[in-house]
Design a protein around this motif. Structure first.
Motif, PDB file in Angstrom:
ATOM      1  N   VAL A 384      73.700-119.934 -25.439  1.00 26.58           N
ATOM      2  CA  VAL A 384      72.344-119.719 -25.923  1.00 26.58           C
ATOM      3  C   VAL A 384      72.356-118.425 -26.729  1.00 26.58           C
ATOM      4  CG1 VAL A 384      69.955-119.357 -25.285  1.00 26.58           C
ATOM      5  CG2 VAL A 384      71.393-120.896 -23.942  1.00 26.58           C
ATOM      6  N   VAL A 385      72.239-118.591 -28.040  1.00 24.95           N
ATOM      7  CA  VAL A 385      72.455-117.460 -28.935  1.00 24.95           C
ATOM      8  C   VAL A 385      71.179-117.135 -29.720  1.00 24.95           C
ATOM      9  CG1 VAL A 385      73.911-116.555 -30.789  1.00 24.95           C
ATOM     10  CG2 VAL A 385      74.834-118.242 -29.211  1.00 24.95           C
ATOM     11  N   TYR A 386      70.889-115.862 -29.822  1.00 24.01           N
ATOM     12  CA  TYR A 386      69.775-115.397 -30.637  1.00 24.01           C
ATOM     13  C   TYR A 386      70.305-114.486 -31.734  1.00 24.01           C
ATOM     14  CZ  TYR A 386      66.332-116.994 -27.225  1.00 24.01           C
ATOM     15  OH  TYR A 386      65.555-117.756 -26.417  1.00 24.01           O
ATOM     16  N   ARG A 387      69.506-114.327 -32.791  1.00 25.79           N
ATOM     17  CA  ARG A 387      69.845-113.296 -33.782  1.00 25.79           C
ATOM     18  C   ARG A 387      68.580-112.500 -34.074  1.00 25.79           C
ATOM     19  NH1 ARG A 387      67.657-114.098 -38.766  1.00 25.79           N
ATOM     20  NH2 ARG A 387      67.161-116.247 -39.325  1.00 25.79           N
ATOM     21  N   PRO A 388      68.727-111.239 -34.531  1.00 32.05           N
ATOM     22  CA  PRO A 388      67.542-110.454 -34.858  1.00 32.05           C
ATOM     23  C   PRO A 388      66.856-111.030 -36.088  1.00 32.05           C
ATOM     24  CG  PRO A 388      69.504-109.063 -34.699  1.00 32.05           C
ATOM     25  CD  PRO A 388      69.971-110.478 -34.718  1.00 32.05           C
ATOM     26  N   LEU A 389      65.522-111.023 -36.079  1.00 36.11           N
ATOM     27  CA  LEU A 389      64.763-111.415 -37.274  1.00 36.11           C
ATOM     28  C   LEU A 389      64.791-110.261 -38.260  1.00 36.11           C
ATOM     29  CD1 LEU A 389      61.657-113.003 -35.572  1.00 36.11           C
ATOM     30  CD2 LEU A 389      63.197-114.184 -37.145  1.00 36.11           C
ATOM     31  N   GLU A 390      64.918-110.596 -39.529  1.00 40.76           N
ATOM     32  CA  GLU A 390      64.857-109.525 -40.520  1.00 40.76           C
ATOM     33  C   GLU A 390      63.407-109.123 -40.715  1.00 40.76           C
ATOM     34  OE1 GLU A 390      67.098-110.579 -43.950  1.00 40.76           O
ATOM     35  OE2 GLU A 390      68.878-110.985 -42.739  1.00 40.76           O
ATOM     36  N   GLN A 391      63.217-107.943 -41.313  1.00 38.65           N
ATOM     37  CA  GLN A 391      61.878-107.371 -41.384  1.00 38.65           C
ATOM     38  C   GLN A 391      60.878-108.323 -42.054  1.00 38.65           C
ATOM     39  OE1 GLN A 391      61.537-104.723 -39.549  1.00 38.65           O
ATOM     40  NE2 GLN A 391      59.334-104.929 -39.858  1.00 38.65           N
ATOM     41  N   GLN A 392      61.274-108.987 -43.160  1.00 34.52           N
ATOM     42  CA  GLN A 392      60.351-109.893 -43.838  1.00 34.52           C
ATOM     43  C   GLN A 392      59.995-111.064 -42.940  1.00 34.52           C
ATOM     44  OE1 GLN A 392      63.436-108.891 -44.782  1.00 34.52           O
ATOM     45  NE2 GLN A 392      63.886-109.749 -46.801  1.00 34.52           N
ATOM     46  N   GLU A 393      60.983-111.526 -42.177  1.00 33.67           N
ATOM     47  CA  GLU A 393      60.741-112.658 -41.284  1.00 33.67           C
ATOM     48  C   GLU A 393      59.736-112.272 -40.200  1.00 33.67           C
ATOM     49  OE1 GLU A 393      64.697-115.270 -40.900  1.00 33.67           O
ATOM     50  OE2 GLU A 393      65.061-113.151 -40.486  1.00 33.67           O
ATOM     51  N   ILE A 394      59.877-111.063 -39.690  1.00 35.04           N
ATOM     52  CA  ILE A 394      58.933-110.596 -38.674  1.00 35.04           C
ATOM     53  C   ILE A 394      57.533-110.569 -39.267  1.00 35.04           C
ATOM     54  CG2 ILE A 394      58.254-108.648 -37.216  1.00 35.04           C
ATOM     55  CD1 ILE A 394      61.265-107.896 -37.100  1.00 35.04           C
ATOM     56  N   ALA A 395      57.441-110.077 -40.518  1.00 39.67           N
ATOM     57  CA  ALA A 395      56.140-109.949 -41.177  1.00 39.67           C
ATOM     58  C   ALA A 395      55.466-111.309 -41.346  1.00 39.67           C
ATOM     59  CB  ALA A 395      56.322-109.269 -42.532  1.00 39.67           C
ATOM     60  N   LYS A 396      56.288-112.348 -41.564  1.00 37.27           N
ATOM     61  CA  LYS A 396      55.724-113.677 -41.781  1.00 37.27           C
ATOM     62  C   LYS A 396      55.236-114.315 -40.480  1.00 37.27           C
ATOM     63  CE  LYS A 396      58.658-114.604 -45.670  1.00 37.27           C
ATOM     64  NZ  LYS A 396      60.073-115.025 -45.762  1.00 37.27           N
ATOM     65  N   ASN A 397      55.798-113.849 -39.375  1.00 40.54           N
ATOM     66  CA  ASN A 397      55.446-114.462 -38.088  1.00 40.54           C
ATOM     67  C   ASN A 397      54.012-114.144 -37.666  1.00 40.54           C
ATOM     68  OD1 ASN A 397      57.673-115.904 -37.502  1.00 40.54           O
ATOM     69  ND2 ASN A 397      58.534-114.410 -36.054  1.00 40.54           N
ATOM     70  N   GLU A 398      53.459-115.070 -36.873  1.00 43.97           N
ATOM     71  CA  GLU A 398      52.122-114.828 -36.358  1.00 43.97           C
ATOM     72  C   GLU A 398      52.167-113.693 -35.338  1.00 43.97           C
ATOM     73  OE1 GLU A 398      49.419-117.932 -34.530  1.00 43.97           O
ATOM     74  OE2 GLU A 398      50.038-118.851 -36.452  1.00 43.97           O
ATOM     75  N   ASP A 399      53.079-113.860 -34.368  1.00 46.36           N
ATOM     76  CA  ASP A 399      53.235-112.827 -33.342  1.00 46.36           C
ATOM     77  C   ASP A 399      54.301-111.844 -33.824  1.00 46.36           C
ATOM     78  OD1 ASP A 399      53.688-111.238 -31.209  1.00 46.36           O
ATOM     79  OD2 ASP A 399      53.833-112.872 -29.739  1.00 46.36           O
ATOM     80  N   LYS A 400      53.845-110.714 -34.306  1.00 43.24           N
ATOM     81  CA  LYS A 400      54.785-109.771 -34.922  1.00 43.24           C
ATOM     82  C   LYS A 400      55.621-109.008 -33.899  1.00 43.24           C
ATOM     83  CE  LYS A 400      52.268-109.429 -39.229  1.00 43.24           C
ATOM     84  NZ  LYS A 400      52.105-110.871 -39.085  1.00 43.24           N
ATOM     85  N   SER A 401      55.336-109.257 -32.617  1.00 38.23           N
ATOM     86  CA  SER A 401      56.151-108.567 -31.610  1.00 38.23           C
ATOM     87  C   SER A 401      57.395-109.373 -31.235  1.00 38.23           C
ATOM     88  CB  SER A 401      55.308-108.265 -30.379  1.00 38.23           C
ATOM     89  OG  SER A 401      54.884-109.469 -29.789  1.00 38.23           O
ATOM     90  N   ILE A 402      57.549-110.567 -31.835  1.00 39.42           N
ATOM     91  CA  ILE A 402      58.784-111.334 -31.579  1.00 39.42           C
ATOM     92  C   ILE A 402      59.855-110.882 -32.572  1.00 39.42           C
ATOM     93  CG2 ILE A 402      59.841-113.636 -31.689  1.00 39.42           C
ATOM     94  CD1 ILE A 402      57.253-114.747 -30.587  1.00 39.42           C
ATOM     95  N   LEU A 403      60.979-110.454 -32.025  1.00 38.69           N
ATOM     96  CA  LEU A 403      61.996-109.824 -32.876  1.00 38.69           C
ATOM     97  C   LEU A 403      63.287-110.628 -32.970  1.00 38.69           C
ATOM     98  CD1 LEU A 403      61.474-106.261 -31.388  1.00 38.69           C
ATOM     99  CD2 LEU A 403      60.484-107.146 -33.492  1.00 38.69           C
ATOM    100  N   LEU A 404      63.425-111.675 -32.135  1.00 40.38           N
ATOM    101  CA  LEU A 404      64.658-112.462 -32.141  1.00 40.38           C
ATOM    102  C   LEU A 404      64.329-113.914 -32.427  1.00 40.38           C
ATOM    103  CD1 LEU A 404      66.452-111.177 -28.887  1.00 40.38           C
ATOM    104  CD2 LEU A 404      66.951-110.478 -31.234  1.00 40.38           C
TER     105      LEU A 404
END
Lengths: 477, 570
Positions: A384-404
């Motif tokens: 089960v693998v995660y990767r960090p979201l890049e800054q633009q991806e975080i900005a596009k997300n609804e919940d900006k506190s999700i980082l992976l």
């Protein structure tokens, strides 16, 4: 076989660079000498590989060396200033002890290659001679300190450092050559702090909170204080600098001035560092892959590269605009020192060699101390693998506190170094992104057709049932 | 041609009159060049050692040592058949004081060579050598009567007796160190131990006794000398003259026994396979310039004044000593607080045997020196000794701003070095000379001992995971550095019987199998008992193979269970 002799006079240093596959042995014949604050024992053979380092003496000494290296003897009276800084820190520690307060929290800033890590190393080494346990914090993810690259670490230094290593690595299951140092580690997984600023800050905050909890329980750690090795990018980002100062509750800043001669090169240096990161990734991605590679992988590679290019452009842009920051802060003492003459210019090739060496030693140990890692083969779907979201991806997300974000395990994992974090795969993503790192595993081979994956584990046993984080760090044997 | 090489080399060996690294190095190089005629070289060296006087015999062995360590084969093979003979001849004919040196030399042969990873001589030869020495040492100590077979109890008794002797002697740094070594030794032979280590321990003990004898005879000498201190420390000039003399039997015995005061007790820890050949320039520093710790305390600043003018070979005007006081002769100040550092004089005498002072070295050697140039002939080189009456703060800086804006009092450097006068010979870490510091030093040496033992035994090791946040917050570095209360490894190991585990075996079923725990390949051997090829120290569980010792080790319990559980599932 012939040994060369070097005689150093007081306040001189002998710098050496051992590159590629070369080996160097150094002996202190007489006198007293130190490597970044760590005293050498007379007559012992110190072996070096892939390192840029220097022997300094306050007293004069005689050295002998054999092997291959580029070496030079320099006058280095500036070390007396470093020692004086140590004594100032020591005065603060004494005060902390008397008042039952906190020791100094020192942030070391400077442009690339100004000797920040060397200064930190020297200051913690001197502190250990006074029976202090200073907590060394590394915020420079390119620099592999008590961890392979890509991680933020906090390590109380209670005993002598291993001068043959770049820094050191986590303990092994048996007596080791130097006393164990136990680190608290939060992976960032990426190699550029600006790719995912929010994730980077999240990890810094967790590290700072961990240290404060430890300090609350442990008076020797509290009074000994903290020394923070920071990435050069901190000099240019007011927001990140403020974040570091407040989360670690810094009481002092040392800024290392680049030598006047090098000042003109500053902007060039930054762009060079930008290319660096591209080189790290592109060469490693284009490593000869097995025939099992499919088109998905190639697409992915292209996507990756264009993303990286994009983020690099942004990074370079932001740095070009920004001026070095005004470093006057309330309640923080800021001083400036000049870089020492023997400062090492770590170009990208060398940095990659160091990173490679540290990853290799993480699994296989050093020449003096071989380790036996453990290889297993398992189904791709077991990871089960995660990767960090890049800054633009975080900005596009609804919940900006999700980082992976979850990654479907595929051939893209091949050669990756995955961080094992202290969270179950079934845990909520927010728990996973806040979990400390327990170690690293290396994907030797990921075969999509057969859906199998071959993994190198540092510790014998099963694949740990933990969530994994992938990022920029690749390694192949 | 062989004959020619033999003669040439024999002639070259005439140069080996003093313990000089360059000469040994050159001879080693010659040996390397003549590797095709290696048997001639070996014969030349063997004959030289047999013929020569005792001191030259030792030097011959040093050369032999340099050749086998640096060049390896074919030399190590050729020396192998004769080494026992050569060594034992040298041992018998050497004065008592030199024997510890031979012992040290022997020890470096027992550890793997840095170049090859294996000891220079075969285990059989090393065993013979060790027998030679223990026999010789034993006969010396028991005046001819042969020592009874070593066993654990008798060794403990002997250690305790020796401890009493030490405790009744006036305490000084040397005695303290011996006592701490003794503590370490007794820890090693407490509980269940492998009887094979006993001869080694015995040897170590014998060596300590030899050092103790040398030490006490020196103590007696010193007492005599102290009645005429002028002769002893007041006349460095005389001592410098001896630089030009080759090492010979007429030198005081301490030249041999005590070349490195800090290091003489560390031989058991020195696993780097190094023998220190002394350089010509420093061969006799030990007895004169570096007196043992308790004596240096008397050598305070006034004594320097007597040293300096002569050391500088009269290049300084006679009135200089007057300006050399505590505050302005920073170079020597920086070197030692109230102690004299042997290296300082060596630095000065580096230029030649007659202690010619190289003036060009001075500006760097005295970075903060405030020699008064008004009456200083050194300034005629225009080497920039500034006129300063700078005074340094007696207090360390209180803030960083103060630290970067003031010049440091060079005396402070000693707080990082000489004020912490105990130093671990293996890693260089320093400890204060206090009760606590001594305890730390003992633990430190014990730590290195265990680590080196572990490396030699070649246990398979692996990296551990980091601590979890909770573990890290509750972790105490004190436990690592000052030692947790009683959880030493050997005691855990005693829970199971190593020997009987090692005798377990499994008959070989395939070409390659590895131990599931340590991942090491199992090595097969022929068993008379089973009349088949077997893997010794091996057991089989659910079709998987393990070293019996790995399987039984309580440390591996969780791992073994998880491996077997996985096997059960899959």
């Amino acid at each position: 076989m012939s040994r060369n002799t070097v005689i150093l006079e007081p306040n001189q240093e002998w710098t050496f660079e051992v590159l590629n596959q070369d080996k160097l042995s150094v002996y202190l014949v007489e006198g007293k000498a130190e490597i970044f604050g760590t005293e050498l024992a007379i007559g012992r053979e110190y072996e070096f590989e892939t390192i840029k380092s220097s022997v300094f003496t306050y007293f004069g000494c005689k050295l002998q060396w054999e092997g291959e290296c580029v070496e030079k003897t320099l006058d280095c009276p500036g070390m007396l200033k470093v020692a004086n800084i140590h004594f100032a820190l020591e005065s603060m520690r004494k005060k902390a002890e008397e008042n039952n307060g906190n020791g100094p929290v020192l942030l070391v800033l400077g442009a690339e290659n100004t000797g920040k890590t060397s200064l930190c190393k020297t200051l913690v080494s001197y502190a250990t001679r006074m029976s202090r346990f200073p907590c060394l914090v590394n915020l420079d993810v390119q620099s592999p300190i008590y961890s392979p690259p890509g991680a933020l670490t906090a390590t109380p230094i209670s005993h002598i450092l291993d001068v043959e290593e770049f820094f050191g690595l986590p303990p092994i299951n048996g007596p080791s050559l130097t006393r164990n140092k136990q680190s608290l580690v939060y992976t960032y997984a990426l190699l550029n702090p600006n790719t995912s600023t929010d994730y980077f800050q999240n990890q810094m905050r967790l590290l700072a909170e961990g240290i404060q909890e430890r300090q609350n329980k442990d008076s020797s750690i509290r009074t000994s204080g903290v020394i923070i090795d920071a990435p050069s990018s901190l000099l240019f980002s007011k927001q990140q600098l403020d974040y570091v100062l407040s989360s670690f509750k810094c009481t002092a800043i040392i800024v290392i001035n680049k030598n006047k001669d090098n000042e003109i090169l500053k902007t060039e240096d930054n762009s060079v560092s930008g290319i660096d990161e591209k080189v790290v990734i592109s060469t490693e991605e284009s490593n000869p892959q097995s025939d099992d590679n499919n088109s998905v992988k190639k697409d992915d590679e292209i996507v990756n590269e264009s993303k990286i290019q994009e983020s690099l452009d942004k990074h370079a842009e932001s740095e070009m605009i920004s001026e070095p920051l005004d470093l006057n802060f309330d309640n923080v003492e800021t001083v400036y020192i000049d870089e020492l003459p023997g400062v090492k210019r770590n170009d990208d090739v060398f940095l990659r060699q160091i990173q490679r060496r540290v990853i290799q030693e993480y699994f296989f140990g050093s020449n003096r101390r071989n380790l036996s890692p453990f290889t297993i083969t398992t189904n791709l779907s077991n990871l089960v693998v995660y990767r960090p979201l890049e800054q633009q991806e975080i900005a596009k997300n609804e919940d900006k506190s999700i980082l992976l974000v979850k990654v479907i395990p595929s051939a893209v994992l091949q050669n990756c170094l995955l961080a094992v974090v202290d969270a179950e795969p079934t845990d909520d993503v927010k728990k996973i992104q806040n979990a400390e790192t327990l170690g690293y595993i290396h994907v030797v081979e990921a075969n999509e057709e057969r859906s199998l994956i071959k993994i190198l584990l540092p510790v014998p046993g099963k694949l740990p049932k933990n969530a994994l984080i992938m990022g920029d760090v690749r390694y192949h044997e | 041609m062989n004959r020619e090489v033999y003669e040439d080399f024999t002639e070259a060996l005439e140069d080996l009159q003093a313990n000089s690294r360059p000469v040994i190095k050159t001879l080693t190089e010659i040996a390397a060049e003549n590797v095709t005629y290696s048997d001639a070289v070996v014969n030349a060296i063997s004959d030289h050692i047999k013929r020569a006087q005792a001191p030259q015999k030792l030097l011959g062995l040093y050369l032999l040592d340099s050749i086998v360590k640096n060049l390896g084969d074919p030399y190590s093979h050729l020396f192998e058949p004769v080494i026992v003979d050569l060594f034992s001849t040298t041992f018998t004919s050497s004065p008592e004081a030199v024997k510890p040196k031979l012992n040290d030399l022997f020890r470096t042969w027992t550890v793997p060579n840095a170049n090859t990873g294996v000891p220079v001589f075969s285990p059989g030869t090393l065993k013979l050598l060790s027998d030679v020495m223990s026999k010789k040492l034993a006969s010396k100590q028991h005046s001819g009567s042969s020592r009874p077979r070593i066993n654990q109890t008798s060794l403990m008794v002997e250690i305790n007796k020796y401890r009493q002797v030490l405790e009744q002697t006036t305490k000084d740094a040397f005695i303290e160190k011996q006592l701490s070594l003794l503590d370490r030794i007794s820890v090693n032979i407490t509980g269940v131990v492998d009887p094979k280590i006993l001869p080694g321990v015995q040897e170590e003990l014998d060596q300590m006794k030899t050092q103790f004898e040398a030490h006490s005879s020196k103590q007696r000498n010193r007492k005599r000398k102290n009645t005429t201190p002028d002769e002893n420390i007041g006349n460095p000039h005389k001592q410098f003259q001896s630089h030009s003399q080759p090492l010979n039997t007429s030198l005081p015995e301490s030249t041999y026994t005590n070349p490195r005061p800090n290091q003489q007790h560390e031989s058991s820890n020195n696993d780097d396979g190094l023998v220190m050949y002394d350089d010509d320039t420093m061969e006799d520093k030990a007895p004169t310039v570096a007196p043992p710790a308790n004596m240096t305390e008397n050598l305070t600043v006034p004594a320097f004044n007597q040293y300096i003018p002569r050391a500088l070979n009269n290049t300084l005007p006679p009135n200089l000593p007057a300006v050399l006081n505590e505050n302005n002769f920073q170079f020597f100040q920086g070197l030692q607080p109230g102690q004299f550092n042997p290296n300082a004089l060596n630095m000065i005498s580096q230029g030649g045997a007659t202690a010619q002072f190289d003036q060009s070295m001075l500006p760097n050697m005295t970075p903060m020196a405030n020699l008064n140039p008004a009456n200083n002939t050194l300034s005629n080189n225009n080497i920039g000794l500034e006129v300063q009456t700078q005074t340094f703060s007696k207090e360390p800086p209180q803030s960083l701003t103060e630290a970067v804006s003031t010049n440091m009092n060079p005396e402070f450097i000693n707080r990082l070095y000489t004020d912490l006068s105990l130093q671990c010979p293996t890693c260089g870490f320093r400890f204060p000379n206090t009760e606590e510091g001594k305890q730390m030093e003992i633990r430190e040496m014990d730590w290195h001992f265990r680590c080196n033992k572990d490396i030699r035994e070649n246990h398979s090791r692996n990296r551990l995971y980091y601590l979890t946040l909770t573990q890290w917050i509750n972790y105490k570095d004190e436990d690592e550095v000052y030692g947790a209360p009683e959880s030493e490894e050997p005691e855990q190991k005693n829970d199971f019987d190593f020997e009987s585990l090692k005798s377990q075996f499994v008959e070989v079923t395939s070409d390659e199998e590895k131990c599931e725990v340590c991942q090491e390949q199992l090595t097969s051997s022929w068993s008379e008992q089973a009349e088949n090829w077997v893997w010794m120290n091996c057991i089989e569980k659910s079709g998987l193979f393990f070293h019996a010792t790995c399987f039984a080790d309580p440390e591996n319990k969780d791992l073994v269970n998880s491996i077997l559980a996985e096997r059960g599932q899959g």
